[in-house]
Motif scaffolding. Structure first.
Motif, PDB file in Angstrom:
ATOM      1  N   LEU A 110     -40.764   0.024  17.077  1.00 28.97           N
ATOM      2  CA  LEU A 110     -39.823   1.009  17.609  1.00 28.97           C
ATOM      3  C   LEU A 110     -40.236   2.425  17.208  1.00 28.97           C
ATOM      4  N   LEU A 111     -40.586   2.618  15.938  1.00 22.76           N
ATOM      5  CA  LEU A 111     -40.930   3.955  15.446  1.00 22.76           C
ATOM      6  C   LEU A 111     -42.295   4.424  15.944  1.00 22.76           C
ATOM      7  N   THR A 112     -43.149   3.499  16.318  1.00 15.94           N
ATOM      8  CA  THR A 112     -44.428   3.872  16.924  1.00 15.94           C
ATOM      9  C   THR A 112     -44.182   4.376  18.342  1.00 15.94           C
ATOM     10  N   GLU A 113     -43.264   3.712  19.037  1.00 16.57           N
ATOM     11  CA  GLU A 113     -42.913   4.121  20.401  1.00 16.57           C
ATOM     12  C   GLU A 113     -42.079   5.398  20.405  1.00 16.57           C
ATOM     13  N   LYS A 114     -41.227   5.562  19.399  1.00 10.04           N
ATOM     14  CA  LYS A 114     -40.324   6.718  19.316  1.00 10.04           C
ATOM     15  C   LYS A 114     -40.467   7.377  17.947  1.00 10.04           C
ATOM     16  N   PRO A 115     -41.602   8.023  17.681  1.00  9.69           N
ATOM     17  CA  PRO A 115     -41.836   8.578  16.342  1.00  9.69           C
ATOM     18  C   PRO A 115     -40.839   9.666  15.948  1.00  9.69           C
ATOM     19  N   HIS A 116     -40.160  10.268  16.916  1.00  9.51           N
ATOM     20  CA  HIS A 116     -39.176  11.305  16.591  1.00  9.51           C
ATOM     21  C   HIS A 116     -37.974  10.743  15.833  1.00  9.51           C
ATOM     22  N   LEU A 117     -37.797   9.427  15.834  1.00  4.81           N
ATOM     23  CA  LEU A 117     -36.694   8.818  15.092  1.00  4.81           C
ATOM     24  C   LEU A 117     -37.021   8.618  13.612  1.00  4.81           C
ATOM     25  N   ALA A 118     -38.300   8.716  13.259  1.00  7.65           N
ATOM     26  CA  ALA A 118     -38.730   8.440  11.880  1.00  7.65           C
ATOM     27  C   ALA A 118     -38.791   9.727  11.062  1.00  7.65           C
ATOM     28  N   PHE A 119     -37.780   9.929  10.244  1.00 10.35           N
ATOM     29  CA  PHE A 119     -37.755  11.100   9.381  1.00 10.35           C
ATOM     30  C   PHE A 119     -38.541  10.816   8.102  1.00 10.35           C
ATOM     31  N   ILE A 120     -38.676  11.804   7.265  1.00 10.69           N
ATOM     32  CA  ILE A 120     -39.542  11.737   6.087  1.00 10.69           C
ATOM     33  C   ILE A 120     -39.277  10.521   5.193  1.00 10.69           C
ATOM     34  N   PRO A 121     -38.022  10.187   4.836  1.00 12.09           N
ATOM     35  CA  PRO A 121     -37.840   9.046   3.914  1.00 12.09           C
ATOM     36  C   PRO A 121     -38.406   7.731   4.459  1.00 12.09           C
ATOM     37  N   VAL A 122     -38.183   7.440   5.737  1.00 10.86           N
ATOM     38  CA  VAL A 122     -38.696   6.174   6.276  1.00 10.86           C
ATOM     39  C   VAL A 122     -40.214   6.233   6.431  1.00 10.86           C
ATOM     40  N   ARG A 123     -40.758   7.393   6.779  1.00  8.86           N
ATOM     41  CA  ARG A 123     -42.220   7.538   6.878  1.00  8.86           C
ATOM     42  C   ARG A 123     -42.860   7.292   5.507  1.00  8.86           C
TER      43      ARG A 123
END
Length: 136
Positions: A110-123
Motif C-alpha cells: 500500500l505504501l509503495t503504491e501511495k508513498p504520500h501516506l507514509a510519514f517519517i515514523p512509519v518510514r
C-alpha cells in the motif's frame, strides 16, 4: 487499531480511522493518532462505491461507500437497508483489509503504491526492518 470517530465539526457524521504500531501488545489499546502509522479508511480504496437511487427513481449516482458514515445519508435510507449496506460496503472490506495487514510490514505494498501516506515514523520503522519506500 480501528477507531470510529465522531466528527469534531458537529453533526452526526463519523470517520473510520485505522492505526498500526508494533509497540502495542495484542489486546492493548492505543489511539490511532498515537500509532506509528495511522490513516482514514477512505484513503486506502478498500471501501467500494455504492449506488444511491434518488427518491424519484430516475437517476443513480456512484458514491464512495464511506458516505454511509454521514448522518444525512443514514437518515435517508431505511434502517434494514442501511445496516446491510454498512456491513457489506464498510465492515467486511475493512475487516478483510485488516486481516491482510496484521503486521506493519504488510503495509509495504500500500505504501509503495501511495508513498504520500507514509510519514517519517512509519518510514523509519520500516527502514529499521529492511524495507525502503519510494520518496513522497
Amino acid at each position: 487499531m480501528i477507531n470510529l470517530q465522531k466528527s469534531p465539526w458537529g453533526g452526526e457524521s463519523f470517520y473510520l480511522n485505522l492505526g498500526w504500531d508494533p509497540a502495542v501488545a495484542s489486546g492493548e489499546f492505543r489511539s490511532e493518532n498515537s500509532c506509528v502509522f495511522g490513516l482514514r479508511a477512505e484513503n486506502i480504496d478498500v471501501i467500494p462505491s455504492i449506488d444511491f437511487v434518488r427518491p424519484d427513481g430516475l437517476a443513480a449516482r456512484d458514491l464512495p461507500g464511506i458516505i454511509l458514515l454521514d448522518a444525512e445519508m443514514s437518515s435517508r435510507i431505511p434502517e434494514d437497508s442501511f445496516v446491510k449496506q454498512l456491513i457489506d460496503v464498510i465492515v467486511v472490506p475493512i475487516a478483510d483489509f485488516m486481516d491482510r495487514t496484521p503486521a506493519l510490514q504488510d503495509l509495504v505494498p500500500l505504501l509503495t503504491e501511495k508513498p504520500h501516506l507514509a510519514f517519517i515514523p512509519v518510514r523509519e520503522e520500516l527502514k529499521r526492518r529492511g524495507f525502503t519506500l519510494p520518496a513522497m
